[in-house]
Each structure stands twice: as structure tokens, then as C-alpha cells.
Scaffold this motif. Structure first.
Motif, mmCIF file in Angstrom:
data_model
loop_
_atom_site.group_PDB
_atom_site.id
_atom_site.type_symbol
_atom_site.label_atom_id
_atom_site.label_comp_id
_atom_site.label_asym_id
_atom_site.label_seq_id
_atom_site.Cartn_x
_atom_site.Cartn_y
_atom_site.Cartn_z
ATOM 1 N N ALA A 71 0.846 -1.195 0.000
ATOM 2 C CA ALA A 71 0.000 0.000 0.000
ATOM 3 C C ALA A 71 0.877 1.239 0.000
ATOM 4 C CB ALA A 71 -0.941 0.004 1.206
ATOM 5 N N LEU A 72 0.423 2.269 -0.709
ATOM 6 C CA LEU A 72 1.135 3.536 -0.814
ATOM 7 C C LEU A 72 0.158 4.676 -0.581
ATOM 8 C CD1 LEU A 72 3.014 2.729 -4.133
ATOM 9 C CD2 LEU A 72 4.131 2.963 -1.896
ATOM 10 N N CYS A 73 0.625 5.698 0.149
ATOM 11 C CA CYS A 73 -0.249 6.824 0.448
ATOM 12 C C CYS A 73 0.499 8.130 0.262
ATOM 13 C CB CYS A 73 -0.778 6.717 1.880
ATOM 14 S SG CYS A 73 -1.885 8.064 2.355
ATOM 15 N N ASP A 74 -0.122 9.089 -0.425
ATOM 16 C CA ASP A 74 0.443 10.427 -0.559
ATOM 17 C C ASP A 74 -0.661 11.385 -0.966
ATOM 18 O OD1 ASP A 74 2.128 12.736 -1.215
ATOM 19 O OD2 ASP A 74 3.764 11.295 -1.262
ATOM 20 N N VAL A 75 -0.619 12.589 -0.398
ATOM 21 C CA VAL A 75 -1.616 13.606 -0.753
ATOM 22 C C VAL A 75 -1.279 14.285 -2.072
ATOM 23 C CG1 VAL A 75 -2.218 14.068 1.647
ATOM 24 C CG2 VAL A 75 -0.396 15.403 0.548
ATOM 25 N N ASP A 76 -0.079 14.029 -2.592
ATOM 26 C CA ASP A 76 0.370 14.609 -3.851
ATOM 27 C C ASP A 76 0.408 13.499 -4.904
ATOM 28 O OD1 ASP A 76 1.948 15.641 -6.008
ATOM 29 O OD2 ASP A 76 2.792 17.151 -4.644
ATOM 30 N N SER A 77 -0.510 13.564 -5.857
ATOM 31 C CA SER A 77 -0.629 12.487 -6.837
ATOM 32 C C SER A 77 0.580 12.400 -7.760
ATOM 33 C CB SER A 77 -1.905 12.660 -7.658
ATOM 34 O OG SER A 77 -1.872 13.859 -8.416
ATOM 35 N N ARG A 78 1.327 13.482 -7.913
ATOM 36 C CA ARG A 78 2.540 13.423 -8.741
ATOM 37 C C ARG A 78 3.520 12.407 -8.176
ATOM 38 N NH1 ARG A 78 4.836 19.282 -8.295
ATOM 39 N NH2 ARG A 78 4.444 18.661 -6.123
ATOM 40 N N PHE A 79 3.741 12.502 -6.879
ATOM 41 C CA PHE A 79 4.677 11.597 -6.224
ATOM 42 C C PHE A 79 4.101 10.181 -6.143
ATOM 43 C CE2 PHE A 79 5.777 15.646 -3.695
ATOM 44 C CZ PHE A 79 6.623 16.088 -4.697
ATOM 45 N N LEU A 80 2.828 10.108 -5.804
ATOM 46 C CA LEU A 80 2.180 8.809 -5.637
ATOM 47 C C LEU A 80 2.191 8.014 -6.935
ATOM 48 C CD1 LEU A 80 0.570 6.952 -3.729
ATOM 49 C CD2 LEU A 80 -1.509 8.133 -4.479
ATOM 50 N N ASP A 81 1.921 8.685 -8.038
ATOM 51 C CA ASP A 81 1.847 7.986 -9.325
ATOM 52 C C ASP A 81 3.190 7.355 -9.707
ATOM 53 O OD1 ASP A 81 -0.784 8.703 -9.500
ATOM 54 O OD2 ASP A 81 -0.486 10.310 -10.972
ATOM 55 N N VAL A 82 4.284 8.036 -9.385
ATOM 56 C CA VAL A 82 5.606 7.502 -9.710
ATOM 57 C C VAL A 82 5.842 6.183 -8.986
ATOM 58 C CG1 VAL A 82 8.086 7.886 -9.490
ATOM 59 C CG2 VAL A 82 6.602 9.756 -10.236
ATOM 60 N N GLN A 83 5.529 6.150 -7.700
ATOM 61 C CA GLN A 83 5.756 4.933 -6.930
ATOM 62 C C GLN A 83 4.728 3.862 -7.239
ATOM 63 O OE1 GLN A 83 8.633 4.489 -5.275
ATOM 64 N NE2 GLN A 83 9.020 6.510 -6.197
ATOM 65 N N ALA A 84 3.522 4.276 -7.643
ATOM 66 C CA ALA A 84 2.506 3.299 -8.038
ATOM 67 C C ALA A 84 2.950 2.520 -9.270
ATOM 68 C CB ALA A 84 1.182 4.006 -8.300
ATOM 69 N N LYS A 85 3.650 3.178 -10.175
ATOM 70 C CA LYS A 85 4.184 2.485 -11.345
ATOM 71 C C LYS A 85 5.317 1.546 -10.952
ATOM 72 C CE LYS A 85 3.007 6.214 -14.559
ATOM 73 N NZ LYS A 85 3.550 7.293 -15.428
ATOM 74 N N ARG A 86 6.062 1.933 -9.953
ATOM 75 C CA ARG A 86 7.168 1.105 -9.478
ATOM 76 C C ARG A 86 6.662 -0.130 -8.742
ATOM 77 N NH1 ARG A 86 11.501 3.288 -4.989
ATOM 78 N NH2 ARG A 86 12.924 1.475 -5.008
ATOM 79 N N PHE A 87 5.548 0.022 -8.004
ATOM 80 C CA PHE A 87 4.957 -1.078 -7.245
ATOM 81 C C PHE A 87 3.512 -1.269 -7.725
ATOM 82 C CE2 PHE A 87 8.078 1.022 -4.465
ATOM 83 C CZ PHE A 87 8.934 -0.044 -4.196
#
Length: 444
Positions: A71-87
Motif C-alpha cells: 500500500a502507498l499513500c500520498d496527498v500529492d498524486s505526482r509523487f504517488l503515481d511515480v511509486q505506483a508504477k514502481r509497485f
């Protein structure tokens, strides 16, 4: 701000409860979501949720990639999207409260690398669900929060680690051994300084629309509502403001004060005095000097520790020219300077042929690796909350004294400043509804 009657009542109840339960829970086993104490084998991957996905949080994610990021959490979708692609198999969230609720029974451990004012709200909610916690420094945003999460982690029996990565370095361990060996004699004076300045002269002004990629209300979280201001607060400037950070002291003291805390066995100061610019209601100081007085214990006398930062950083300490950041131990037989990567003893001629004592502290397997091992085996980390909580309390008391405008006398057992209600109002804080930090009611 003075504490409300409800705040005082809550604090009394918390202290009464913690006193009654502490002895009973000290031997509690480490809980695992897989069903019982110490059930995770060393080869079994943990299911980890990460709160925060960029900057310092990204380094923490990188430190736990040996495990399963679910699970990944961030209020900034720019940062979240990068890690979502990684995981790609990890579920994503903007609100960690939602993530923790949905993850109960599915997630073993949580890594928290977000703004200081969110540390305790995220940590206490993870502990309530008996998840192991790794949280960046400072452990919390207030002194009271540090006590609450320390007691809660102990009650829940979870594995904990504060993000003081330098604690795991070889240099810090050797410095601790040298000081403890008596090589510079009895140490009753320490100076700690950091040539960095997370402060401001005034509060920012403006009212801009929050960008579409940022959930501003969630970013504020427990803090009072205020307008978004472009170029301020998120993602890099929030440490300058009391509502979100604790200035340079909050940013760096858990790293640099860690060394004397460890070497000298410091716990809670009895008196704290601070000096700096006029106190601002919103802005942290651009330079700060804090004097801490720690009481004597069985194997050493009292210790006076002085902190300096920003534009009050000294160029000479105890008669020795020094670099921009470091620690100086002043002993009865000599002095010792140390920073992250090196140390030096004075007088130089006296210690020219100095041989360090034998190692007594085992080399670290890695800061994050220590925590992962603790989650799986129950072996305590070296920066668990029982250590990191008192360290954070002491650090943040420097800002309490500064903001109170006068020296404070501290009663650690009662979690209060003696005879100063204004200062006591700064030990804790108020929260927006839905973001409160409360002590655990019972031992599960």
C-alpha cells in the motif's frame, strides 16, 4: 495557547493509565498480523504500507524494498503515481486513515515519512491496529505526542524505529565507545550545533488555488485550516512554521543530539532555557540557542548540553575552531569533536598516539534492516520508541522554552512544566476533528 480543561484531564488520565500499565507490558511479545507474537520468520516477507512517497519518504521506501510493498499513500498524486508504477500491485491512497482502516489484518508494518505534524496521527493509528512502525524524525510534533506514542507502542508490543539513520553508522558507535571508555574523563558539558536555518521572519501571505495534484485539506490534516500559498509549505518549506514543523531544532537535533544521548545515557532534562529572535506566533526562529540541564545518574554527574543553529551557529566551541555542524564533548581529561563521519580528540598532542578501545557495540546490519529484523523476530532496534521518545521530548522542549519566553523547569514524570501554564499549553496542541492523537485505552 493555554491548555483547555479537556486537555489537562486527558493528560492526567493518560499519565495514570501509563503508570498502571507500563510494568505489565514491558515483556510483551511483538505482535504480527499473521496471528501471534514473534510469528514472522526471518525469511518471510512483511507486508508494508508506506505513508509518503517522495523526498525523505522515498529513501525510506528504498530501505524496505526487500519486503512486500502492498500500500502507498500520498496527498500529492505526482509523487504517488511515480511509486505506483514502481509497485503496481500496491493499493494507493491519499488519506492514510482510510489506508490503515482498510489494511487492518493485512498489513504488518508501516513506514511514515511525511510532515512532522502528521507523524503522531499516523503512528498512533497504526499502533492501534498493532502494526509495526518506522517513523521519520522527530518522532512527533509535540512533547505530549512523543509520550503518547512511546507508551502506546510499548503497550501494543510492536517493533518500532525512528528515522535517525546516522545512529547505524560505524563512526557514531565508535564515538560512543570512546566517550564511555573514559578516554576524555568525566563529561559534564556538551555542545551541539548545526549550521542550517529552517526559520522565517514573518508568516507568508497569499491565497492561491491548490493545484489539482494536491489534496490541500488532507495535507493540513490536524492543523487549522488556512489557504494554500504557491511556493510555501508544500513540498519543501513547511519546517519553517510551527503548525507543521519545529524549525531547525526539530529537523536536525534528533540526529546530532542522538550522539550525546547515547554516549552519556541522557533521558529527560530538568531545566531548559532558550534564546533567539523575538518569538513569532507562526514562524520558527532563524537562529536558536538552547541550554539543557540533565540530572546526574549513578555512573556520571549532571550534564549541561547547549544547542546552536542557524545564524547563532558558533565558529569556535570550547576554544576550538569548528566546522558548520558537529558535537563537542568536554571532559575532565580532554575534549572530543565528532560529526556524522569522523571524530577528533583534543589536545591533539596528548592524543596523537591514541588507540580506540575494543568494540563493545556491534556493527549495524543497516538502519532499516534493524527494524525489519525487529518486526520479524522481536529483537529491539537501537532507536526504538523507548529511546527515541525521550530523545524527541527533550529536543522539542527547547522550542517550548523558546516560545514560552523564559526558562522552564520540567517534570518528566508528570509531563508538565512546573508553575508555567503558558509553557504547558505548548507541551501538547489541539487537533481538527478526525485527526486527534489519544493514548490507548487498554492493553490488547
Amino acid at each position: 495557547m493555554l491548555p483547555s480543561k479537556d486537555q489537562n484531564l486527558s493528560r492526567r488520565r493518560f499519565l495514570q493509565a501509563s503508570s498502571a500499565t507500563s510494568a505489565a507490558v514491558l515483556s510483551a511479545g511483538v505482535w504480527s498480523s499473521r496471528g501471534h507474537a514473534e510469528s514472522n520468520s526471518a525469511n518471510e516477507q512483511l507486508n508494508i504500507a508506506c505513508i509518503g512517497t517522495a523526498n525523505r519518504a522515498l529513501n525510506d521506501i528504498n530501505g524496505v524494498t526487500s519486503e512486500s510493498i502492498v500500500a502507498l499513500c500520498d496527498v500529492d498524486s505526482r509523487f504517488l503515481d511515480v511509486q505506483a508504477k514502481r509497485f503496481p500491485d500496491a493499493k494507493t491512497y491519499a488519506d492514510y486513515r482510510e489506508m490503515l482502516d482498510e489494511s487492518e489484518g493485512k498489513v504488518d508494518a508501516v513506514v511514515i515519512g511525511i510532515t512532522d505534524h502528521h507523524h503522531a496521527p499516523a503512528t498512533i493509528r497504526a499502533i492501534e491496529k498493532k502494526m509495526h512502525v518506522y517513523c521519520e524524525k522527530p518522532l512527533t510534533h509535540t512533547v505530549e505526542e512523543a509520550r503518547i506514542v512511546t507508551e502506546a507502542a510499548r503497550q501494543a508490543g510492536v517493533a518500532t524505529q525512528m528515522g535517525t539513520q546516522i545512529h547505524a553508522t560505524d563512526n557514531y558507535r565508535r564515538v560512543v565507545e570512546i566517550v564511555r571508555s573514559g578516554a576524555i574523563g568525566d563529561v559534564n558539558e556538551v555542545h551541539v550545533w548545526v549550521g542550517k536555518g529552517w526559520g522565517a521572519k514573518d508568516a507568508p501571505s497569499g491565497n492561491d488555488p491548490a493545484p489539482a495534484y494536491l489534496d490541500w485539506d488532507l495535507w493540513l490534516g490536524p492543523a487549522a485550516e488556512r489557504p494554500y500559498i504557491d511556493g510555501q509549505y508544500h513540498p519543501a518549506q513547511w519546517r519553517r512554521w510551527w503548525d507543521f514543523g519545529q524549525g531547525t531544532l526539530g529537523d536536525m537535533a534528533c540526529h546530532y543530539m542522538d550522539l550525546p544521548f547515547w554516549a552519556l545515557g541522557l533521558t529527560s532534562p530538568t531545566r531548559v532555557a532558550a534564546a533567539g529572535p523575538p518569538v513569532h506566533a507562526e514562524a520558527c526562529p532563524q537562529g536558536l540557542k538552547v541550554n539543557y540541564e540533565f540530572p546526574a545518574i549513578e555512573n556520571r554527574g549532571p550534564v549541561r548540553l547547549t544547542w546552536y543553529d542557524g545564524n547563532l551557529t558558533p565558529r569556535t566551541v570550547s576554544g576550538i575552531d569548528v566546522p558548520g555542524s558537529g558535537v563537542m564533548f568536554v571532559g575532565s581529561e580532554g575534549k572530543m569533536f565528532a560529526n556524522y563521519g569522523s571524530y577528533k580528540l583534543y589536545p591533539e598532542q596528548k592524543y596523537a598516539s591514541f588507540t580506540p578501545p575494543p568494540k563493545t557495540i556491534a556493527d549495524s546490519i543497516g538502519h532499516h534492516a534493524e527494524w525489519i529484523r525487529a518486526c520479524k523476530t522481536g529483537e529491539p532496534t537501537t532507536c526504538n520508541f523507548d529511546y527515541a521518545g525521550p530523545l524527541t521530548e527533550s529536543v522539542l522542549l527547547g522550542n517550548v522554552a523558546f516560545r514560552a519566553g523564559k526558562p522552564i523547569e520540567w517534570d518528566a514524570a508528570k509531563l508538565q512544566v512546573i508553575g508555567n501554564e503558558q509553557a504547558n499549553g505548548l507541551v501538547g496542541k489541539e487537533y481538527r476533528p478526525g485527526w486527534e492523537v489519544r493514548a490507548l485505552e487498554t492493553v490488547s
